[in-house]
Design an enzyme around this catalytic site. Structure first.
Site, PDB file in Angstrom:
ATOM      1  N   GLY A 186       2.438   7.270  10.587  1.00 61.14           N
ATOM      2  CA  GLY A 186       2.201   8.014   9.558  1.00 61.14           C
ATOM      3  C   GLY A 186       2.073   9.415   8.373  1.00 61.14           C
ATOM      4  O   GLY A 186       2.868   9.191   8.851  1.00 61.14           O
TER       5      GLY A 186
ATOM      6  N   GLY B  60      -2.681   3.410   6.703  1.00 63.77           N
ATOM      7  CA  GLY B  60      -2.568   4.348   5.383  1.00 63.77           C
ATOM      8  C   GLY B  60      -1.960   4.350   4.374  1.00 63.77           C
ATOM      9  O   GLY B  60      -1.094   5.470   4.437  1.00 63.77           O
TER      10      GLY B  60
ATOM     11  N   GLU C 169      10.562   9.857   8.952  1.00 62.31           N
ATOM     12  CA  GLU C 169       9.211  10.479   9.843  1.00 62.31           C
ATOM     13  C   GLU C 169       8.041   9.320   9.136  1.00 62.31           C
ATOM     14  O   GLU C 169       7.082   9.070   9.947  1.00 62.31           O
ATOM     15  CB  GLU C 169       8.755  11.198   8.505  1.00 62.31           C
ATOM     16  CG  GLU C 169       7.705  12.475   9.137  1.00 62.31           C
ATOM     17  CD  GLU C 169       7.228  13.077  10.655  1.00 62.31           C
ATOM     18  OE1 GLU C 169       6.698  12.124  10.921  1.00 62.31           O
ATOM     19  OE2 GLU C 169       8.068  14.038  10.889  1.00 62.31           O
TER      20      GLU C 169
ATOM     21  N   ALA D 158       0.535  -1.158   0.099  1.00 62.11           N
ATOM     22  CA  ALA D 158      -0.050  -0.410   0.243  1.00 62.11           C
ATOM     23  C   ALA D 158       1.100   1.183  -0.341  1.00 62.11           C
ATOM     24  O   ALA D 158       0.829   2.309  -0.376  1.00 62.11           O
ATOM     25  CB  ALA D 158      -0.586   0.130   0.876  1.00 62.11           C
TER      26      ALA D 158
ATOM     27  N   ASP E 103       3.846  -3.068  17.078  1.00 62.78           N
ATOM     28  CA  ASP E 103       4.111  -1.898  16.547  1.00 62.78           C
ATOM     29  C   ASP E 103       3.891  -0.867  17.324  1.00 62.78           C
ATOM     30  O   ASP E 103       4.807   0.199  16.925  1.00 62.78           O
ATOM     31  CB  ASP E 103       3.084  -1.924  15.224  1.00 62.78           C
ATOM     32  CG  ASP E 103       2.459  -0.633  14.550  1.00 62.78           C
ATOM     33  OD1 ASP E 103       3.369  -0.707  13.459  1.00 62.78           O
ATOM     34  OD2 ASP E 103       1.570   0.375  15.276  1.00 62.78           O
TER      35      ASP E 103
ATOM     36  N   THR F  18       9.617  -1.491   1.895  1.00 66.27           N
ATOM     37  CA  THR F  18       9.065  -3.170   1.958  1.00 66.27           C
ATOM     38  C   THR F  18       8.752  -3.829   3.229  1.00 66.27           C
ATOM     39  O   THR F  18       9.180  -2.804   4.519  1.00 66.27           O
ATOM     40  CB  THR F  18      10.471  -4.117   2.130  1.00 66.27           C
ATOM     41  OG1 THR F  18      11.900  -3.718   3.103  1.00 66.27           O
ATOM     42  CG2 THR F  18      11.057  -3.723   0.648  1.00 66.27           C
TER      43      THR F  18
ATOM     44  N   VAL G 138       6.629   6.423  12.336  1.00 58.07           N
ATOM     45  CA  VAL G 138       6.479   6.860  13.673  1.00 58.07           C
ATOM     46  C   VAL G 138       4.522   7.760  12.962  1.00 58.07           C
ATOM     47  O   VAL G 138       4.847   8.667  12.587  1.00 58.07           O
ATOM     48  CB  VAL G 138       6.697   7.657  14.681  1.00 58.07           C
ATOM     49  CG1 VAL G 138       6.147   7.630  15.531  1.00 58.07           C
ATOM     50  CG2 VAL G 138       8.303   6.523  14.406  1.00 58.07           C
TER      51      VAL G 138
ATOM     52  N   LYS H  78       7.350   1.879  17.149  1.00 60.34           N
ATOM     53  CA  LYS H  78       7.553   3.625  16.886  1.00 60.34           C
ATOM     54  C   LYS H  78       7.837   4.540  18.271  1.00 60.34           C
ATOM     55  O   LYS H  78       8.526   5.533  17.853  1.00 60.34           O
ATOM     56  CB  LYS H  78       5.838   3.812  17.019  1.00 60.34           C
ATOM     57  CG  LYS H  78       4.996   2.773  15.263  1.00 60.34           C
ATOM     58  CD  LYS H  78       3.821   3.199  15.479  1.00 60.34           C
ATOM     59  CE  LYS H  78       3.445   2.799  13.698  1.00 60.34           C
ATOM     60  NZ  LYS H  78       1.779   3.052  13.811  1.00 60.34           N
TER      61      LYS H  78
ATOM     62  N   GLY I 181     -11.520  -4.657   7.831  1.00 60.38           N
ATOM     63  CA  GLY I 181     -10.059  -3.967   7.488  1.00 60.38           C
ATOM     64  C   GLY I 181      -9.997  -3.457   8.388  1.00 60.38           C
ATOM     65  O   GLY I 181      -8.539  -3.267   7.605  1.00 60.38           O
TER      66      GLY I 181
END
Lengths: 192, 322
Positions: free
Chosen positions: B135, B306, B130, B10, B201, B77, B133, B205, B187
Site C-alpha cells: 500500500g 486502503g 510501488e 477504492a 495476497d 483493475t 506491494v 507481494k 470491514g
C-alpha cells in the site's frame, strides 16, 4: 573429584608432550541419566578414568528428556584419541550418550507444532526429531484445550550445534509432514 | 501528467480524486462497463457522482479510455491470477504506444514479470508498481534506491487482514473463526477472506519483490530468474489455533504471517517472532525488513491497504516518471 580431575589433566598433557599429537581440547557430552542416587557419579567415572579433565557439569534437574530421564551436560578436556575412548567407556557402562562433540549446543530453536499432536504419538515425534543427529529436545510445552478431539499445540525448544539449525528444521518438517502436523517455524535469518 | 485511470474501485477512485492535488490531470476514467473520456481533463467529482447514481462511470466504451491521449496509464483493475488479464493487455497497449504504465494491480507484475520487462525494454514508456506491494509504504522504491543487487532479502508482514486476525487472537485469547467473524463485521476482512488468510495476497507481494531483486541484480534480463505465484511456498493462518498463540506468548513470542523474498525464491507462512520485536506489528499495519549487503537492515512500516493510502503510492510513482 577435583583431585582425580587434575591428575587426569596432567596425564592428558603428558600424552600431548610425549606423542606430539593433537592438543587437548574441550569436549561436551550430553548424557541421559535415570533419576536414581549414584547415577551421576557412575557417569563421571568413565570420563575421569579414561583421561578426561572435568571442567563443568550441568545437571538439568527439573528438566526431563522425552523418555522421562534427566539430561546432564558434562564439559571436559581431553585429547581427540582419549575423547573417543571416553565415549566408548560411557556407552559400555550403559549410559545413554545423547550427544558427544567438541562443540557445545550453540544454537537454540523454538518452534510450534499444531494439529493432532497427541493422537499421532508425541513421544514418537520427539524421539524421531532427536534421532536426527543435530538436535536435542530441551523442553516441550503442550496445550490441548479441547482434548484430543481437536487440534492441539506444542512448543518445542530444540538445541542444535552451530550451523545445524537448518538440518534440525528439516527433520522436524519431515516428521510433521508425515503425521499431518503443521510447523510454525521461527523466522530464519530474522530477529527470531 | 495526463492520466488515464482504469478501474474504479477504492484505489482507482482515490487516484482520480487525488490526482489534482498532486498536480496531475485525469483525461479518462473507466471501469469494466463504461468510460468517461475528456481530453481537456475530466471533472472527476461529477464523474464519480454519476457512477454513484447510475452504477457506471460514463457511457463511453472502456476501450476509449485505453485509446485516450494520456502520458501514463494507471492500471487499478482487480488483481487476476494466471494470465493476469485484462490488466496485462492494458499495460501492453500503453507500452506499445510508448506511454508509461503505473500499476496497482498485482497480477501482471506477479505472474508475467519477464514479459512485462521485455515490453518495457522496447517501449519509450516505463512500468512502475510501488502500489502493488504494501500500500502506502515505499518498499519497491526503497529496494531500488538501495540497488537490488545490494539487497539480499526482503521479509515482512504484508497482509493487514491476516495480521489483524493473528494479533486479535493473541490479545483476546480467541479462536480463528471468532476473530474472522469480528474482522468481517469491521470491514477488515472480506466476505470471502480466502485470498488474505490463505497467504495468497502476501505471496503475490513477495513474488513481486523477488522479481525486483532478481531482475534488478543483472544487466541482461535473460540471466534473471523470474518468479510467479506457482513458485512460492505458501501456507496461510487457518491452521493456527488460539492455543498455539498462548504457547508462543508464554515464551515471549507471537505468530505472524511472514513473507520472505530472495533471489532464490519466496516463502510465506505463519512464523514465530519475538512478541515485542519489530515484525510483530499489530492490527492492519504492514512492515517490511530489507536486508542490505552494506547498510544492515532497514525497516519500513505503515498502512498496507486502503484507497487513499494505495493511491498515494500510485501518485508517487507518477511523480517519479516526470
Amino acid at each position: 573429584m577435583s583431585a582425580d580431575g587434575s591428575e587426569v589433566a596432567e596425564r592428558g598433557r603428558d600424552a600431548e608432550t610425549d606423542g606430539g599429537r593433537a592438543s587437548v581440547s574441550t569436549h561436551t557430552v550430553r548424557l541421559e541419566l535415570v533419576d536414581e542416587p549414584g547415577q551421576l557419579l557412575a557417569a563421571l567415572h568413565p570420563i575421569a578414568d579414561n583421561g578426561g579433565n572435568l571442567l563443568s557439569i550441568y545437571h538439568e534437574r527439573g528438566n526431563k528428556t522425552p523418555r522421562g530421564h534427566i539430561p546432564v551436560e558434562v564439559d571436559f578436556e581431553a585429547t581427540e584419541e582419549r575423547f573417543e575412548g571416553i565415549v566408548d567407556a560411557l556407552r559400555a557402562e550403559g549410559i545413554n550418550v545423547m550427544q558427544a562433540g567438541t562443540e557445545r549446543y550453540a544454537e537454540e530453536l523454538v518452534l510450534l507444532l499444531v494439529g493432532h499432536i497427541i493422537d499421532t504419538d508425541l513421544s514418537d515425534t520427539l524421539k524421531r526429531i532427536e534421532e536426527c543427529a543435530s538436535a536435542s529436545v530441551a523442553d516441550v510445552s503442550l496445550a490441548a484445550p479441547k482434548g484430543t478431539e481437536e487440534a492441539s499445540s506444542a512448543r518445542l525448544r530444540l538445541q542444535t550445534r552451530a550451523g545445524e539449525t537448518t538440518a534440525a528444521l528439516e527433520a522436524v518438517r519431515s516428521v510433521a509432514d508425515e503425521k499431518g502436523l503443521h510447523v510454525v517455524e521461527p523466522l530464519a535469518g530474522g530477529e527470531a | 501528467m495526463r492520466l488515464a485511470v482504469l478501474g474504479c474501485g477504492a484505489v482507482g477512485r482515490s487516484v482520480a480524486e487525488l490526482a489534482g492535488d498532486y498536480g496531475h490531470e485525469v483525461v479518462a476514467l473507466a471501469d469494466s462497463r463504461g468510460a468517461a473520456v475528456d481530453e481537456d481533463g475530466l471533472a472527476v467529482a461529477d464523474v464519480l457522482a454519476e457512477k454513484d447514481e447510475t452504477g457506471v462511470v460514463g457511457d463511453g466504451d472502456p476501450a476509449d479510455a485505453l485509446a485516450a491521449d494520456y502520458d501514463a496509464l494507471v492500471e487499478a483493475t482487480p488483481t487476476t491470477l494466471g494470465d493476469a488479464e485484462p490488466g496485462f493487455s492494458h499495460v501492453r497497449t500503453a507500452l506499445e504506444r510508448d506511454r508509461h504504465a503505473v500499476l496497482a494491480n498485482k497480477g501482471p507484475v506477479a505472474e508475467r514479470f519477464r514479459e512485462l520487462a521485455a515490453l518495457e525494454a522496447d517501449s519509450g514508456g516505463s512500468v512502475r508498481f510501488e502500489a502493488t506491494v504494501g500500500g502506502a509504504i515505499p518498499i519497491v522504491s526503497t529496494v531500488e534506491d538501495c540497488g537490488p543487487a545490494h539487497v539480499t532479502a526482503a521479509r515482512g508482514v504484508l497482509n493487514g487482514t491476516a495480521n489483524f486476525i493473528l494479533s486479535r487472537m493473541a490479545a483476546e485469547g480467541l479462536d480463528y473463526e471468532h476473530v474472522l467473524a469480528e474482522a468481517q463485521d469491521l470491514g477488515v476482512a472480506e466476505a470471502d477472506p480466502t485470498f488474505d488468510v490463505d497467504g495468497t495476497d502476501a505471496a503475490l507481494k513477495c513474488v513481486i519483490l523477488a522479481n525486483v531483486l532478481s531482475f534488478g541484480a543483472v544487466d541482461d534480463p535473460a540471466d534473471a530468474d523470474d518468479f510467479a505465484l506457482a513458485d512460492a511456498e505458501v501456507e496461510g493462518i487457518r491452521n493456527v489455533p488460539g492455543s498455539a498463540l498462548e504457547l508462543a506468548a508464554e515464551d515471549g513470542r507471537t505468530v505472524r504471517l511472514v513473507g520472505e523474498a530472495t533471489r532464490e525464491g519466496v516463502r510465506v507462512g505463519p512464523r514465530l517472532v519475538p512478541e515485542n520485536g519489530t515484525l510483530a506489528v499489530t492490527g492492519t499495519q504492514n512492515i517490511v525488513q530489507i536486508e542490505t549487503s552494506h547498510a544492515g537492515r532497514l525497516n519500513v512500516s505503515g498502512r498496507g491497504a486502503g484507497g487513499p493510502e494505495t493511491a498515494s503510492a500510485v501518485l508517487a510513482d507518477v511523480g517519479r516518471l516526470e
